[in-house]
Design a protein around this motif. Structure first.
Motif, PDB file in Angstrom:
ATOM      1  N   LYS A  46       0.830  -1.199   0.000  1.00 58.72           N
ATOM      2  CA  LYS A  46       0.000   0.000   0.000  1.00 58.72           C
ATOM      3  C   LYS A  46       0.869   1.254   0.000  1.00 58.72           C
ATOM      4  O   LYS A  46       0.396   2.345  -0.334  1.00 58.72           O
ATOM      5  N   TYR A  47       2.123   1.106   0.387  1.00 58.74           N
ATOM      6  CA  TYR A  47       3.081   2.215   0.403  1.00 58.74           C
ATOM      7  C   TYR A  47       4.288   1.819  -0.457  1.00 58.74           C
ATOM      8  O   TYR A  47       5.438   1.899  -0.027  1.00 58.74           O
ATOM      9  N   ALA A  48       4.001   1.392  -1.671  1.00 59.13           N
ATOM     10  CA  ALA A  48       5.044   0.844  -2.540  1.00 59.13           C
ATOM     11  C   ALA A  48       6.147   1.863  -2.836  1.00 59.13           C
ATOM     12  O   ALA A  48       7.315   1.478  -3.003  1.00 59.13           O
ATOM     13  N   ARG A  49       5.798   3.140  -2.918  1.00 61.21           N
ATOM     14  CA  ARG A  49       6.811   4.164  -3.190  1.00 61.21           C
ATOM     15  C   ARG A  49       7.932   4.094  -2.167  1.00 61.21           C
ATOM     16  O   ARG A  49       9.107   4.275  -2.504  1.00 61.21           O
ATOM     17  N   GLN A  50       7.583   3.842  -0.926  1.00 60.42           N
ATOM     18  CA  GLN A  50       8.576   3.773   0.139  1.00 60.42           C
ATOM     19  C   GLN A  50       9.082   2.356   0.418  1.00 60.42           C
ATOM     20  O   GLN A  50      10.265   2.157   0.718  1.00 60.42           O
ATOM     21  N   LEU A  51       8.195   1.359   0.354  1.00 57.23           N
ATOM     22  CA  LEU A  51       8.501   0.064   0.958  1.00 57.23           C
ATOM     23  C   LEU A  51       8.724  -1.091  -0.006  1.00 57.23           C
ATOM     24  O   LEU A  51       9.168  -2.158   0.425  1.00 57.23           O
ATOM     25  N   HIS A  52       8.406  -0.941  -1.273  1.00 50.43           N
ATOM     26  CA  HIS A  52       8.562  -2.093  -2.170  1.00 50.43           C
ATOM     27  C   HIS A  52      10.037  -2.414  -2.396  1.00 50.43           C
ATOM     28  O   HIS A  52      10.832  -1.550  -2.724  1.00 50.43           O
ATOM     29  N   GLU A  53      10.375  -3.697  -2.206  1.00 48.53           N
ATOM     30  CA  GLU A  53      11.742  -4.156  -2.425  1.00 48.53           C
ATOM     31  C   GLU A  53      11.810  -5.427  -3.263  1.00 48.53           C
ATOM     32  O   GLU A  53      12.686  -5.563  -4.095  1.00 48.53           O
ATOM     33  N   VAL A  54      10.913  -6.385  -2.998  1.00 50.03           N
ATOM     34  CA  VAL A  54      10.944  -7.665  -3.712  1.00 50.03           C
ATOM     35  C   VAL A  54       9.533  -8.029  -4.143  1.00 50.03           C
ATOM     36  O   VAL A  54       8.550  -7.454  -3.660  1.00 50.03           O
ATOM     37  N   ASP A  55       9.420  -9.002  -5.033  1.00 46.62           N
ATOM     38  CA  ASP A  55       8.113  -9.473  -5.468  1.00 46.62           C
ATOM     39  C   ASP A  55       7.449 -10.309  -4.382  1.00 46.62           C
ATOM     40  O   ASP A  55       8.116 -10.862  -3.503  1.00 46.62           O
ATOM     41  N   ARG A  56       6.125 -10.415  -4.473  1.00 42.50           N
ATOM     42  CA  ARG A  56       5.351 -11.106  -3.447  1.00 42.50           C
ATOM     43  C   ARG A  56       5.786 -12.553  -3.273  1.00 42.50           C
ATOM     44  O   ARG A  56       6.031 -13.012  -2.147  1.00 42.50           O
ATOM     45  N   GLU A  57       5.897 -13.307  -4.355  1.00 39.87           N
ATOM     46  CA  GLU A  57       6.257 -14.720  -4.245  1.00 39.87           C
ATOM     47  C   GLU A  57       7.667 -14.902  -3.714  1.00 39.87           C
ATOM     48  O   GLU A  57       7.940 -15.859  -2.976  1.00 39.87           O
ATOM     49  N   GLU A  58       8.564 -14.009  -4.083  1.00 43.23           N
ATOM     50  CA  GLU A  58       9.931 -14.078  -3.566  1.00 43.23           C
ATOM     51  C   GLU A  58       9.937 -13.874  -2.057  1.00 43.23           C
ATOM     52  O   GLU A  58      10.618 -14.599  -1.316  1.00 43.23           O
ATOM     53  N   TYR A  59       9.175 -12.887  -1.598  1.00 42.75           N
ATOM     54  CA  TYR A  59       9.099 -12.630  -0.159  1.00 42.75           C
ATOM     55  C   TYR A  59       8.493 -13.818   0.585  1.00 42.75           C
ATOM     56  O   TYR A  59       9.024 -14.270   1.605  1.00 42.75           O
ATOM     57  N   LEU A  60       7.363 -14.331   0.084  1.00 39.14           N
ATOM     58  CA  LEU A  60       6.685 -15.429   0.768  1.00 39.14           C
ATOM     59  C   LEU A  60       7.566 -16.678   0.827  1.00 39.14           C
ATOM     60  O   LEU A  60       7.635 -17.352   1.867  1.00 39.14           O
ATOM     61  N   ARG A  61       8.238 -16.994  -0.252  1.00 35.96           N
ATOM     62  CA  ARG A  61       9.120 -18.163  -0.270  1.00 35.96           C
ATOM     63  C   ARG A  61      10.270 -17.977   0.721  1.00 35.96           C
ATOM     64  O   ARG A  61      10.601 -18.898   1.494  1.00 35.96           O
ATOM     65  N   MET A  62      10.887 -16.800   0.724  1.00 32.00           N
ATOM     66  CA  MET A  62      11.995 -16.527   1.629  1.00 32.00           C
ATOM     67  C   MET A  62      11.560 -16.642   3.081  1.00 32.00           C
ATOM     68  O   MET A  62      12.239 -17.275   3.908  1.00 32.00           O
ATOM     69  N   LYS A  63      10.417 -16.053   3.416  1.00 34.17           N
ATOM     70  CA  LYS A  63       9.981 -16.041   4.805  1.00 34.17           C
ATOM     71  C   LYS A  63       9.538 -17.419   5.291  1.00 34.17           C
ATOM     72  O   LYS A  63       9.762 -17.780   6.449  1.00 34.17           O
ATOM     73  N   ARG A  64       8.921 -18.196   4.423  1.00 34.62           N
ATOM     74  CA  ARG A  64       8.571 -19.563   4.829  1.00 34.62           C
ATOM     75  C   ARG A  64       9.829 -20.358   5.155  1.00 34.62           C
ATOM     76  O   ARG A  64       9.867 -21.107   6.135  1.00 34.62           O
ATOM     77  N   ASN A  65      10.859 -20.192   4.344  1.00 43.75           N
ATOM     78  CA  ASN A  65      12.111 -20.899   4.595  1.00 43.75           C
ATOM     79  C   ASN A  65      12.785 -20.401   5.867  1.00 43.75           C
ATOM     80  O   ASN A  65      13.297 -21.197   6.669  1.00 43.75           O
ATOM     81  N   GLU A  66      12.785 -19.083   6.075  1.00 43.27           N
ATOM     82  CA  GLU A  66      13.415 -18.535   7.283  1.00 43.27           C
ATOM     83  C   GLU A  66      12.645 -18.922   8.532  1.00 43.27           C
ATOM     84  O   GLU A  66      13.250 -19.212   9.579  1.00 43.27           O
ATOM     85  N   TYR A  67      11.330 -18.932   8.431  1.00 38.40           N
ATOM     86  CA  TYR A  67      10.523 -19.318   9.593  1.00 38.40           C
ATOM     87  C   TYR A  67      10.747 -20.789   9.935  1.00 38.40           C
ATOM     88  O   TYR A  67      10.864 -21.152  11.107  1.00 38.40           O
ATOM     89  N   ALA A  68      10.826 -21.639   8.925  1.00 41.31           N
ATOM     90  CA  ALA A  68      11.076 -23.059   9.162  1.00 41.31           C
ATOM     91  C   ALA A  68      12.434 -23.244   9.832  1.00 41.31           C
ATOM     92  O   ALA A  68      12.581 -24.066  10.761  1.00 41.31           O
ATOM     93  N   ARG A  69      13.434 -22.496   9.425  1.00 37.14           N
ATOM     94  CA  ARG A  69      14.755 -22.556  10.045  1.00 37.14           C
ATOM     95  C   ARG A  69      14.692 -22.081  11.489  1.00 37.14           C
ATOM     96  O   ARG A  69      15.319 -22.661  12.378  1.00 37.14           O
ATOM     97  N   GLN A  70      13.911 -21.042  11.726  1.00 38.60           N
ATOM     98  CA  GLN A  70      13.766 -20.500  13.077  1.00 38.60           C
ATOM     99  C   GLN A  70      13.071 -21.508  14.003  1.00 38.60           C
ATOM    100  O   GLN A  70      13.504 -21.729  15.134  1.00 38.60           O
ATOM    101  N   VAL A  71      12.019 -22.140  13.526  1.00 34.72           N
ATOM    102  CA  VAL A  71      11.295 -23.118  14.337  1.00 34.72           C
ATOM    103  C   VAL A  71      12.154 -24.337  14.620  1.00 34.72           C
ATOM    104  O   VAL A  71      12.138 -24.873  15.732  1.00 34.72           O
ATOM    105  N   ALA A  72      12.926 -24.779  13.635  1.00 38.38           N
ATOM    106  CA  ALA A  72      13.754 -25.969  13.804  1.00 38.38           C
ATOM    107  C   ALA A  72      14.815 -25.773  14.883  1.00 38.38           C
ATOM    108  O   ALA A  72      15.257 -26.744  15.504  1.00 38.38           O
ATOM    109  N   ALA A  73      15.194 -24.524  15.137  1.00 36.45           N
ATOM    110  CA  ALA A  73      16.248 -24.251  16.120  1.00 36.45           C
ATOM    111  C   ALA A  73      15.715 -24.089  17.541  1.00 36.45           C
ATOM    112  O   ALA A  73      16.495 -23.949  18.477  1.00 36.45           O
ATOM    113  N   ARG A  74      14.391 -24.102  17.710  1.00 38.79           N
ATOM    114  CA  ARG A  74      13.838 -23.900  19.057  1.00 38.79           C
ATOM    115  C   ARG A  74      14.099 -25.099  19.955  1.00 38.79           C
ATOM    116  O   ARG A  74      14.161 -26.224  19.494  1.00 38.79           O
TER     117      ARG A  74
END
Length: 287
Positions: A259-287
């Motif tokens: 909604k504030y793409a002028r300021q905040l857009h950096e990556v595409d939606r699918e790229e972000y979602l894929r990255m965060k799912r992988n990072e979250y899985a890594r974070q959970v595995a370390a608990r």
């Protein structure tokens, strides 16, 4: 190598810190009244006010917002360090977060920050936050964490959230952050703003004619918004079944930033979602 170094310093500046001590319940209620015109009429399309300051060797930012959640729900959600890791991981530059219990009642958040794209955990930078026991009582909640030192001469990182109740089961929230910087980090930040950070802007306007702020204030403001949206999307996700919450908040955070793409857009939606799912899985595995 230089580009990675500059981006890392910028992300550390954006990701962590706060703008001073807690205001307390009376002052925060008074601030809500004082900000009423801004909360009602602003370019954000929400009841939100964003402020920033650039002082000698320090950057500070604050967001004030009305949340459609009761104070007790906000306090319950933000009282546990493990839940804060689930908030922090929404940010593009947060690669990992884990809370660790130490001697006595001490709790530390082991946070790794890095690029806006996927990377090995070993190449991310570690920042350790001391978690302060939250205060929660009738009519007020506050939680904070602090890291005295960061890489490249950065220092005094803190993150603060405090809140008071409003009528209608709503909450008025203040989130503040800030960080100090010295020789090496100051030089790196200036290099970042002159190269890969050139042309990026914040949300406030200044000058004649008014223009969106850039530079270090722009860095602070962009990431003030990113972290506010992380808190809001985390709280909103608690309304859906537990099995859906992680994907819900990742999708909601990305859509909110767009909604504030002028300021905040950096990556595409699918790229972000894929990255965060992988990072979250890594974070959970370390608990």
């Amino acid at each position: 190598m230089r580009k990675t170094f500059l981006a890392l310093v910028a992300c550390l500046a954006c990701a962590l810190g706060h703008a001073g001590g807690a205001m307390g319940p009376a002052a925060l209620q008074a601030r809500h009244q004082a900000l009423a015109p801004q909360l009602a009429d602003n370019p954000f399309g929400a009841q939100l006010a964003l402020q920033s300051q650039e002082a000698r060797n320090r950057l500070e930012g604050d967001v004030y917002a009305v949340l459609d959640h009761p104070l007790d729900a906000v306090a319950a959600a933000l009282s546990e360090p493990a839940r804060w890791c689930d908030v922090l991981i929404l940010h593009l530059n947060t690669k990992y977060c884990r809370h660790e219990h130490e001697a006595g009642d001490a709790v530390r958040l082991d946070v790794r920050v890095g690029k806006k794209t996927e990377q090995a955990l070993g190449s991310a930078t570690r920042v350790q936050f001391e978690w302060q026991p939250p205060q929660s009582r009738a009519g007020y909640f506050v939680a904070s964490m602090a890291a005295p030192d960061g890489p490249y001469d950065t220092n005094n990182y803190t993150l603060l959230v405090e809140a008071v109740p409003l009528d209608g089961g709503r909450t008025f929230l203040h989130m503040g952050y800030g960080f100090g910087f010295a020789g090496a980090s100051s030089f790196a930040m200036k290099m970042y703003l002159a190269t890969i950070g050139a042309g990026k802007v914040g949300f406030s306007t200044a000058g004649t004619p008014p223009q969106l702020v850039g530079g270090m204030r722009g860095v602070v403001e962009r990431n003030t918004m990113r972290y506010y949206l992380a808190i809001r999307c985390y709280l909103d996700s608690l309304k859906v079944p537990a099995a859906q919450r992680v994907d819900q908040r990742f999708a909601a955070w990305f859509d909110a930033t767009e909604k504030y793409a002028r300021q905040l857009h950096e990556v595409d939606r699918e790229e972000y979602l894929r990255m965060k799912r992988n990072e979250y899985a890594r974070q959970v595995a370390a608990r």
